[in-house]
Scaffold this motif. Sequence first.
Motif, short mmCIF file in Angstrom:
data_model
loop_
_atom_site.label_atom_id
_atom_site.label_comp_id
_atom_site.label_asym_id
_atom_site.label_seq_id
_atom_site.Cartn_x
_atom_site.Cartn_y
_atom_site.Cartn_z
N ILE A 8 31.60 -2.94 104.74
CA ILE A 8 30.83 -3.15 105.63
C ILE A 8 29.66 -3.59 105.12
N PRO A 9 28.63 -2.32 104.62
CA PRO A 9 27.63 -2.90 103.53
C PRO A 9 27.23 -4.02 102.75
N SER A 11 29.39 -6.52 103.01
CA SER A 11 29.79 -7.61 103.30
C SER A 11 28.47 -8.24 103.91
N VAL A 12 27.42 -7.30 104.47
CA VAL A 12 25.91 -8.01 105.25
C VAL A 12 25.30 -8.37 104.03
N VAL A 13 25.66 -7.02 102.32
CA VAL A 13 24.35 -7.90 101.72
C VAL A 13 24.13 -8.40 101.32
N ALA A 15 25.81 -11.43 102.08
CA ALA A 15 25.40 -12.71 103.37
C ALA A 15 24.16 -12.56 103.12
N LEU A 16 23.24 -11.65 103.18
CA LEU A 16 21.69 -11.27 103.48
C LEU A 16 21.54 -12.15 102.09
N THR A 126 25.37 -15.12 110.36
CA THR A 126 26.54 -13.79 110.92
C THR A 126 27.88 -14.63 110.71
N ILE A 129 29.25 -12.83 107.53
CA ILE A 129 29.37 -11.63 107.96
C ILE A 129 31.18 -11.02 108.69
#
Length: 374
Positions: A8-9, A11-13, A15-16, A126, A129
């Motif tokens: 989860i983190p 994927s978010v990192v 993508a950001l 979005t 993610i």
Amino acid sequence: MAIDWVVIPASVVIALAATLVYVLLIYWIDRHEKEPLLLALATFVWGALPAVILSVVLEEAAGLTLSSLDPASAQFMAASVAAPVIEEFAKALALWGLFLFFRAEFDGVLDGIVYGALVGLGFAMTENIAYFLSSYEEGGWAQWLMVVAVRSLLFGLMHAFYTGLTGGALGWALQARSRAVRYTLPLLGLGAAMLAHGLHNGLLSVASETPLGMVAFAAVADWSGILLLAGIVVLAWRRERQVIAAELADEVALGTLTQEDYARLTSSSGRALARYRLRQQHGADYARRWSKLAQAAVELAFKKRQSAHSVRAQQAVPLLRQKALALYSAPLAQGTPLALQRFCPSCGHPWRAGQRFCTHCGRPQRGMERSQRP
């Protein structure tokens, strides 16, 4: 497969981080007149949240409509027709809002491409993610790495490209004199975005039969479109320099600009180089003031060009001219107005009253010139 909470983190990192790189690239192409940061941020956020939510709701409704078809046909129609139409419409709402309510910040094709790309990047962030997480659930870390690479690198600019077509057409419509053209171009731009998006999704939806070939074909088609849009950006840069040169020429005679500032603003690299040199020679405060002056002058040029067919632009011209003059006359941090500063003619370093020699190069006071602006 059970979710690994590390994914989860991660994927978010990722993508950001990928989005940040692309956002900086898009903001860089707006070279002559940067868009307001708050407006750019609002455009990005629309793509990242409201446009995604609206798309999910409408695509669920479309899925119910397509449920009467056989599964393969329904999946193909949902991916290659429903999703592109719905998603491009949802993203375009932000651009239409800017066009209607913030037209003063919408000067032409390049502005439209920038705003459109920002909406697209927000949407893609979005969506990425969600895809990253679902790929892990389906195939573990191996599939996660493949999807991250494909969506972040190979297809990282796709949504920016699609919505950039919509925005560019809106900017083009703003410059058109014919009412019929002004109403037609935005629809053509949105249609082109939907078509390009549909082609991409359609190719990928049949990739299960020949995965590598279809993905490669989709990548070639997408990047051909991106290169085409990049060519439009280069042409837009050239046109903007021509507008700046033509519309600011008489501002030198009016005293709004000096000949030196006019030369800097009409050069492809002069503005950035001037800002760097002014910072080195005269300090950060002077360079910031000159950057604000350059921004006001470029905006003045664009409003003068639009004033032939826009009452709002006509009203903005004297205000922007007054703003430029005020920037020249307002005191700097050291207390001397920009227009009254004195500089050493040898090295360009600021010289203050009472000095007998330049503190930077040692030139004597005799021969010092009172410069209107460096």
